[in-house]
Scaffold this active site. Structure first.
Site, PDB file in Angstrom:
ATOM      1  N   HIS A 184       0.826  -1.200   0.000  1.00 47.79           N
ATOM      2  CA  HIS A 184       0.000   0.000   0.000  1.00 47.79           C
ATOM      3  C   HIS A 184       0.865   1.256   0.000  1.00 47.79           C
ATOM      4  O   HIS A 184       0.538   2.252  -0.662  1.00 47.79           O
ATOM      5  CB  HIS A 184      -0.925  -0.016   1.218  1.00 47.79           C
ATOM      6  CG  HIS A 184      -1.794   1.184   1.332  1.00 47.79           C
ATOM      7  ND1 HIS A 184      -1.490   2.233   2.181  1.00 47.79           N
ATOM      8  CD2 HIS A 184      -2.942   1.534   0.697  1.00 47.79           C
ATOM      9  CE1 HIS A 184      -2.423   3.156   2.074  1.00 47.79           C
ATOM     10  NE2 HIS A 184      -3.319   2.759   1.185  1.00 47.79           N
ATOM     11  N   GLU A 187       2.093   1.958  -3.455  1.00 50.14           N
ATOM     12  CA  GLU A 187       1.050   2.538  -4.313  1.00 50.14           C
ATOM     13  C   GLU A 187       1.033   4.059  -4.216  1.00 50.14           C
ATOM     14  O   GLU A 187       0.803   4.755  -5.216  1.00 50.14           O
ATOM     15  CB  GLU A 187      -0.301   1.960  -3.913  1.00 50.14           C
ATOM     16  CG  GLU A 187      -1.492   2.613  -4.576  1.00 50.14           C
ATOM     17  CD  GLU A 187      -2.784   2.319  -3.839  1.00 50.14           C
ATOM     18  OE1 GLU A 187      -3.705   3.158  -3.901  1.00 50.14           O
ATOM     19  OE2 GLU A 187      -2.871   1.258  -3.186  1.00 50.14           O
ATOM     20  N   HIS A 188       1.279   4.599  -3.020  1.00 46.00           N
ATOM     21  CA  HIS A 188       1.303   6.051  -2.834  1.00 46.00           C
ATOM     22  C   HIS A 188       2.545   6.681  -3.468  1.00 46.00           C
ATOM     23  O   HIS A 188       2.478   7.796  -4.002  1.00 46.00           O
ATOM     24  CB  HIS A 188       1.270   6.393  -1.344  1.00 46.00           C
ATOM     25  CG  HIS A 188      -0.091   6.275  -0.727  1.00 46.00           C
ATOM     26  ND1 HIS A 188      -0.833   7.361  -0.337  1.00 46.00           N
ATOM     27  CD2 HIS A 188      -0.844   5.187  -0.440  1.00 46.00           C
ATOM     28  CE1 HIS A 188      -1.984   6.956   0.173  1.00 46.00           C
ATOM     29  NE2 HIS A 188      -2.012   5.634   0.126  1.00 46.00           N
ATOM     30  N   GLU A 264      -5.165   8.408   6.641  1.00 46.52           N
ATOM     31  CA  GLU A 264      -6.048   7.434   5.995  1.00 46.52           C
ATOM     32  C   GLU A 264      -6.437   6.319   6.956  1.00 46.52           C
ATOM     33  O   GLU A 264      -7.581   5.857   6.969  1.00 46.52           O
ATOM     34  CB  GLU A 264      -5.347   6.845   4.767  1.00 46.52           C
ATOM     35  CG  GLU A 264      -6.197   5.869   3.981  1.00 46.52           C
ATOM     36  CD  GLU A 264      -5.457   5.331   2.762  1.00 46.52           C
ATOM     37  OE1 GLU A 264      -5.975   4.377   2.142  1.00 46.52           O
ATOM     38  OE2 GLU A 264      -4.370   5.860   2.431  1.00 46.52           O
TER      39      GLU A 264
END
Length: 441
Positions: A184, A187-188, A264
């Site tokens: 994850h 992905e950023h 988040e």
């Protein structure tokens, strides 16, 4: 005496009068088609009626000779208008025939008959069909020399867009406890610039094409995809390969994204519908990869470095674990050629000593309860051991998921007691038994 200023019109011959005469509508009189224009009009009406009769199913179509004989008899028949009511019915028949002439009947069989109105947008679709070839939907799959698979699905020719993406077998399931959250985090960072493009240049390239670029991470895969026009498929493939193979992984961007991911995580923890599914996986797959969260624990988010992300890419982003998939207005051969051009350099095996084998999924029946006195509602999740993706029951389970569906009392689109899509949703909407439900397989 005739005035000299106004000349008497020239008398027509009998043949000329017969040529320009028009049939008169007189009650009780016989009408004969004495004008070529009138005869042409009647012939067109009969031809349109004949085409409609021929386009009917085979069981209802009479013998062609009978149809022609009926046409001749109808043409020779004496037409008598006896009352205004019959006159209105005849006018209605003529209107229907006039409308039928506005449509062209294409196709010889009933199953392939198409009605195309002249001047309609369907003609533009026909041009697109000739350009791309009006082929049915079908899927093709090709494996490159390095093991990377290319799968495409072509849809009807009137579509001018496609979705192009890269699916990678690298999610939170393939992470260890030490690097949980790396997929994850990566992905950023992937959209923060490459060796050939800055972040701004990447954004401008996507905006100039009118495209959409996005990514998401799940427990079993990481996906980078773009929605774009057919003419930009080559640019889209180059951009996807650039951000996945040439990402800078800048240390400053890594530090900035820590706070973004922490915010988040706070938002996810506030959404009980999301949090309860993480708790369900943690309880059902204790100690395994499927039991870990996608975002990872807070200590990993604050400690993951650029080296960890680079090792993760070199470990899991190998060609046999990647699929280039596309659907829309495309040519399979063109997509395969582009994939071979931009992805042929991916290695077949991992270049690190990090283990790539994930642990087997072991379902553990258990029960977990968390008490929150401030929450007025109870959120409950129940799970059973299901089937694998390769099982014969995978598709029936997805059909069952669609049938049961989901329902939310606050969402008007979910429907009410009489308009909800499933019987379960209608029964729950009729009473005050629950607030919402979701069925996932």
């Amino acid at each position: 005496p005739t005035s000299p200023q106004r000349a008497r019109p020239r008398a027509r011959s009998r043949q000329s009068r017969r040529r320009f005469a028009r049939p008169k509508r007189v009650v009780g009189a016989t009408l004969s088609p004495c004008s070529p224009r009138y005869a042409l009009k009647k012939s067109m009406q009969h031809s349109a009626q004949l085409l409609v009769e021929i386009s009917k199913p085979a069981a209802a179509v009479p013998h062609p000779r009978c149809v022609v004989r009926r046409r001749i008899e109808r043409h020779r028949r004496t037409q008598v208008i006896g009352s205004p009511r019959e006159d209105t019915a005849a006018q209605r028949q003529r209107q229907l025939r006039r409308r039928s002439r506005r449509w062209r009947i294409c196709g010889r069989r009933r199953s392939t008959t198409m009605l195309l109105r002249r001047g309609a947008p369907l003609l533009r679709r026909a041009a697109a069909a000739r350009r791309f070839g009006a082929l049915p939907e079908f899927t093709e799959c090709t494996t490159l020399a390095n093991g990377l698979r290319v799968a495409t699905e072509r849809i009807p020719a009137e579509c001018e867009t496609l979705t192009l993406g890269v699916w990678i077998d690298a999610g939170s399931r393939y992470e260890a406890a030490s690097n949980n959250g790396a997929a994850h985090f990566l992905e950023h960072i992937a959209f923060k610039g490459t060796t050939t493009r800055t972040q701004r240049a990447l954004e401008v390239a996507i905006e100039d094409m009118g495209a959409h670029l996005n990514a998401y991470t799940s427990r079993e895969q990481t996906v980078y995809y773009a929605k774009l026009f057919r003419r930009d498929v080559g640019v889209g493939m180059e951009i996807l390969s650039d951000i996945l193979q040439n990402s800078l992984l800048d240390a400053g961007a890594v530090e900035r994204e820590r706070d973004v991911i922490m915010r988040e995580m706070e938002e996810v923890n506030k959404q009980h519908e999301e949090l309860i599914l993480d708790l369900l996986h943690e309880a059902a797959y204790r100690g395994g990869g499927l039991g870990r969260t996608i975002l990872g624990p807070e200590e990993n988010i604050r400690s993951i470095s650029r080296t960890d992300l680079k090792n993760y890419v070199e470990t899991h982003y190998t060609a046999p674990r990647m699929v280039v998939a596309a659907a829309g207005a495309l040519d399979h051969g063109e997509v395969v050629e582009l994939a071979d051009r931009y992805w042929s350099g991916r290695p077949r095996e991992s270049v690190t000593d990090f283990p790539v084998d994930f642990d087997a999924a072991r379902f553990t029946p258990t029960e977990v309860r968390r008490l929150d006195e401030a929450e007025p509602r109870a959120h409950v999740a129940v799970a059973w051991a299901g089937s694998e993706w390769t099982s014969a029951y995978a598709v029936p389970l997805m059909v069952l998921q669609t049938l049961v569906g989901q329902w939310d009392r606050l969402n008007p689109a979910s429907g009410g007691a009489s308009t909800a899509p499933s019987a379960l949703a209608r029964a729950l909407a009729a009473g005050d038994k629950c607030h919402s439900y979701t069925f996932a397989a």
